[in-house]
Every structure is written in structure tokens, then in C-alpha cells.
Design an enzyme around this catalytic site. Structure first.
Site, PDB file in Angstrom:
ATOM      1  N   ASN A   7       0.680  -1.480  -0.123  1.00 20.49           N
ATOM      2  CA  ASN A   7       0.000   0.011   0.039  1.00 20.49           C
ATOM      3  C   ASN A   7       0.894   1.106  -0.059  1.00 20.49           C
ATOM      4  OD1 ASN A   7      -1.719   2.124   0.690  1.00 20.49           O
ATOM      5  ND2 ASN A   7      -2.749   1.109   2.424  1.00 20.49           N
ATOM      6  N   ARG A  91      -2.766  -2.235  -3.108  1.00 18.90           N
ATOM      7  CA  ARG A  91      -3.797  -1.352  -2.891  1.00 18.90           C
ATOM      8  C   ARG A  91      -4.033  -0.152  -3.770  1.00 18.90           C
ATOM      9  NH1 ARG A  91      -4.989   3.519   0.973  1.00 18.90           N
ATOM     10  NH2 ARG A  91      -7.325   3.475   0.795  1.00 18.90           N
TER      11      ARG A  91
END
Ligand code: ADP
Length: 397
Positions: A7, A91
Site C-alpha cells: 500500500n 492497494r
């Protein structure tokens, strides 16, 4: 199979290495201050001591190089060789109207994400940088994109169209997209599992209450209305974001305070929300402490926040023609009994009856409604990383 979940934010990078045989976390970590002075990696492998590595990391590729080194370190690593990482799940924030589910990343996907930079100028560029870095560092593995917006693509048009000239939607994609989709999807699936019901038969309201916060109406497993909009600024009052306000305020303050576009964006995104009202902090723990000490603006901030969540819950029950369970998740939702209680108060008329004793739970799965409450009230810690890893595994099959 081990999946690396990544992420990437503008100056940060979070990761987890997950063994999908039993969904156990082999390693978890965070790089902060990428491209700034004092960049550091905090890394922890299962069963080993935490390690903090302070080295200059000028970009995400350098940061990921450090992460991969840490993962295979003899002393504090989690695996012996990088060949034990079989795929990466990323992500990603914004896929516009292109994707309604996760996808294996190809050149075409990268082009689409680049096309959406205008819609998420702060998020999509670091997401793209992260994918490119992994493609260079681990060229043989597949990469999967899991988008925050994808889950909400099932919203009907009346839920996502703004009452503005329709041409603006056609020209600029100006519509509600919604965010936190991976979290809302995870907790709604978990709620169905815990309740022992098929998600297709459930009407759920998921309240993701963290620093960023949103409420989602999930009917039969599909997102049908959500409080964040064209950007994550809309909806609830948040840590520092204002959420819903009269749009006329924007030009009014710009004129009175002599603010340019950057200034007004900064004010609404960084200086508003519970920070703006309380003048104390964006962290709910600080505000709760101040409120307990009698600080009236702190109390006002909390009450304003809670009232908005309450309004969305009632509105979304109306959107779906009922609600079977209200779910609380993310930092505040998982931990703050007081806010959950305050939010649910006055919703008894809808069959939402919280149990004060059961509601004292913190950070773990629990059903916290009174016996006989028509609507279940649930606390479910979110796990976006696991959802990303599951999607990645599913696409590789
Ligand atoms: P994000 O991922 O959006 O940064 P998180 O889900 O980590 O947010 O939530 C962070 C927020 O949750 C912070 O504002 C913090 O104050 C709040 N929070 C965390 N723990 C508690 C707690 N025990 N009581 C009240 N609020 C909490």
C-alpha cells in the site's frame, strides 16, 4: 503461496507478507518519510523482534528494495529467498468507472490507472510508482490491483449522479465514486459469516470510522450507496476533513479569507473535521480525553461526528428498505464504545438497540446489540490487507 501486499502513499509504504495456506501474516512493516530526511523502515517478522532500519530512501523503489532485503534477512527476515514471494497485491485507490473488481495488472490496466490520476492526484501516482517498482525488482511475479473504488461501482445511477449539469459527468467523470471499498467489502463478508447467513440475503450498513470515515449501504453483498463521493472529502465529518457542507461556503470563505484553490482545499481537507471543531487534535483519543476533562468544543466535535454517522445509518436503512446489521470498523469504530453508543442512541425506533455491557469491547469481533434487538450491531476489525491477498490469490487461480 506467499503474497506480498503493498500500500503506497505519497511518502509512505505499508506492507504485509501473507502465507495464503493459512492466511497467517509472516511479516508486517511500514516505511515512512520516503524522499524526506529521516526515512525509516519499521519491520516485524512473525516470532522475531521488531527492527527499525534508518537509511535514506529517496523513492518507492529504494524503499521496496529495503523491504525485500528485510524480508530475506537472516536475522529478522521472514523467508529465505525472494522466490518465495509468488505474487504482489497492490492497494490502489482510483479506477474511475473502469473496474468493478480487482484485476491482474497489465499495460492496459496501468494506462487506465494513469487516466484516473486527475480523479486521485494524491493517491494514484504513488500507487503506480509502487507497481512499477515491484515490476522491476521482482519481474517474474504477477501483480494484482485492488481498487478502493471498485466495490462501489454497483451503485445505481441515482446514487452516484450529482444534481449538476449532466454534461459535467460526461465530460469529467464528475460523479460519486466512493472509497474504503476494500474495507466495506471485507467487513460485510465477515458479518455474513459471523451471522451464518448468505450475504445475498442481508441488508448491511458498514461504518468505517477511522481518520478517514465513510458509511456504506450494502444490499445483498452489493454497495448501493456510500457517503464518500467524487473524492474522499464528502460525507462524514472526519479527522481533518469537513465532509458534507453547504457548497456555497466554499466561495464564501475563499472571498472572505482571500484563499486560492490550494488554500481552500487545504482548509477543507487538513484543518476541518473534528480537528477544526475541537481545535485540539484530529485524533479521537485526544478529543475524548479533552471532552472527559470538560472541554466543550471537544464534546461538540464528538457529538457532531456521531450525529452525522447516525443520519447516514437512518438514511441508508431507508435506501435499502430496512437493515439487518450495522457494522462498526476502523480505529474509532473498533475501539470507541462511547461513540458507538452515542451513534446508536435514538435509533431504537428502527430496531437498533445497543447493549452497554457488550459494547465495552475493543478491537475484536463482537455482536453488541441487546437480545431481542431487531437489528444486529457488530464490531468487526477491518483487514484490507487480507482482502487484497485473497483477491490476488483468486485471480491467480
Ligand atoms: P486511518 O487508516 O484512516 O488513518 P484508522 O482506522 O487507523 O485510520 O483510525 C485512526 C483513528 O482511530 C484515529 O483518529 C484514532 O484516534 C482513532 N482511534 C484509535 N484507537 C482509538 C481508541 N481506543 N479510542 C478512540 N479512538 C481511537
Amino acid at each position: 503461496m506467499n503474497i506480498l501486499v503493498i500500500n503506497c502513499g505519497s511518502s509512505s509504504l505499508k506492507y504485509q507478507l501473507i502465507n495464503m495456506k493459512d492466511e497467517s501474516v509472516l511479516a508486517i512493516g511500514l516505511v515512512e518519510r520516503i524522499g524526506l530526511d529521516g526515512s525509516r523502515l519499521k519491520h516485524e517478522a512473525a516470532g522475531k523482534d521488531k527492527k527499525v532500519i534508518e537509511v535514506p530512501m529517496n523513492n518507492h523503489k529504494e524503499a521496496l528494495t529495503e523491504v525485500l532485503d528485510a524480508l530475506v534477512s537472516k536475522e529478522y527476515g521472514a523467508i529465505e529467498s525472494l522466490s518465495e514471494i509468488e505474487a504482489a497485491g497492490h492497494r490502489m485507490v482510483h479506477a474511475g468507472e473502469f473496474y468493478s473488481s480487482s484485476v491482474i495488472i497489465t499495460d492496459d490496466v496501468m494506462e487506465k490507472v494513469e487516466e484516473c490520476i486527475d480523479l486521485a492526484p494524491l493517491h494514484n501516482p504513488p500507487n503506480i510508482t509502487g507497481v512499477k517498482a515491484i515490476m522491476e525488482l521482482l519481474p517474474s511475479i504477477k501483480n494484482v490491483a485492488v481498487f478502493d473504488t471498485a466495490f462501489h461501482q454497483t451503485m445505481p445511477a441515482e446514487s452516484y449522479i450529482y444534481p449538476l449539469p449532466y454534461e459535467l459527468y460526461e465530460k469529467y467523470g464528475l460523479r460519486r465514486y466512493g472509497f474504503h471499498g476494500t474495507s466495506h467489502r471485507y467487513v460485510s463478508q465477515r458479518a455474513a459469516e459471523i451471522l451464518g447467513k448468505d450475504i445475498k440475503d442481508l441488508k448491511l450498513i458498514s461504518c468505517h470510522l477511522g481518520n478517514g470515515a465513510s458509511v456504506d449501504a450494502i444490499d445483498g453483498g452489493k454497495s448501493v450507496a456510500t457517503s464518500m463521493g467524487f473524492t474522499p472529502l464528502e460525507g462524514l465529518a472526519m479527522g481533518t476533513r469537513c465532509g458534507d457542507i453547504d457548497p456555497a461556503i466554499v466561495t464564501f470563505i475563499m472571498e472572505k479569507e482571500n484563499l486560492d484553490i490550494k488554500g481552500i482545499n487545504n482548509l477543507m481537507n487538513k484543518k476541518s473535521g473534528v480537528l477544526g471543531i475541537s481545535g485540539i487534535s484530529s485524533d479521537f483519543r485526544d478529543i475524548e480525553d479533552a471532552a472527559a476533562d470538560g472541554n466543550e468544543r471537544a464534546t461538540l466535535a464528538l457529538n457532531t461526528f456521531d450525529l452525522r454517522v447516525k443520519k447516514y445509518i437512518a438514511a441508508y436503512a431507508a435506501v435499502m428498505g430496512g437493515v439487518d446489521a450495522v457494522i462498526f470498523t476502523a480505529g474509532l469504530g473498533e475501539n470507541s464504545a462511547d461513540n458507538r453508543k452515542n451513534i446508536c442512541s435514538n435509533l431504537e425506533f428502527m430496531g437498533i438497540e445497543i447493549d452497554e455491557e457488550l459494547n465495552k469491547v475493543r478491537g475484536k469481533e463482537a455482536i453488541v446489540n441487546k437480545e431481542g434487538s431487531a437489528v444486529k450491531v457488530m464490531v468487526i476489525p477491518t483487514n484490507e490487507e487480507l482482502m487484497i491477498a485473497r483477491d490476488t490469490l483468486e485471480l491467480l487461480k
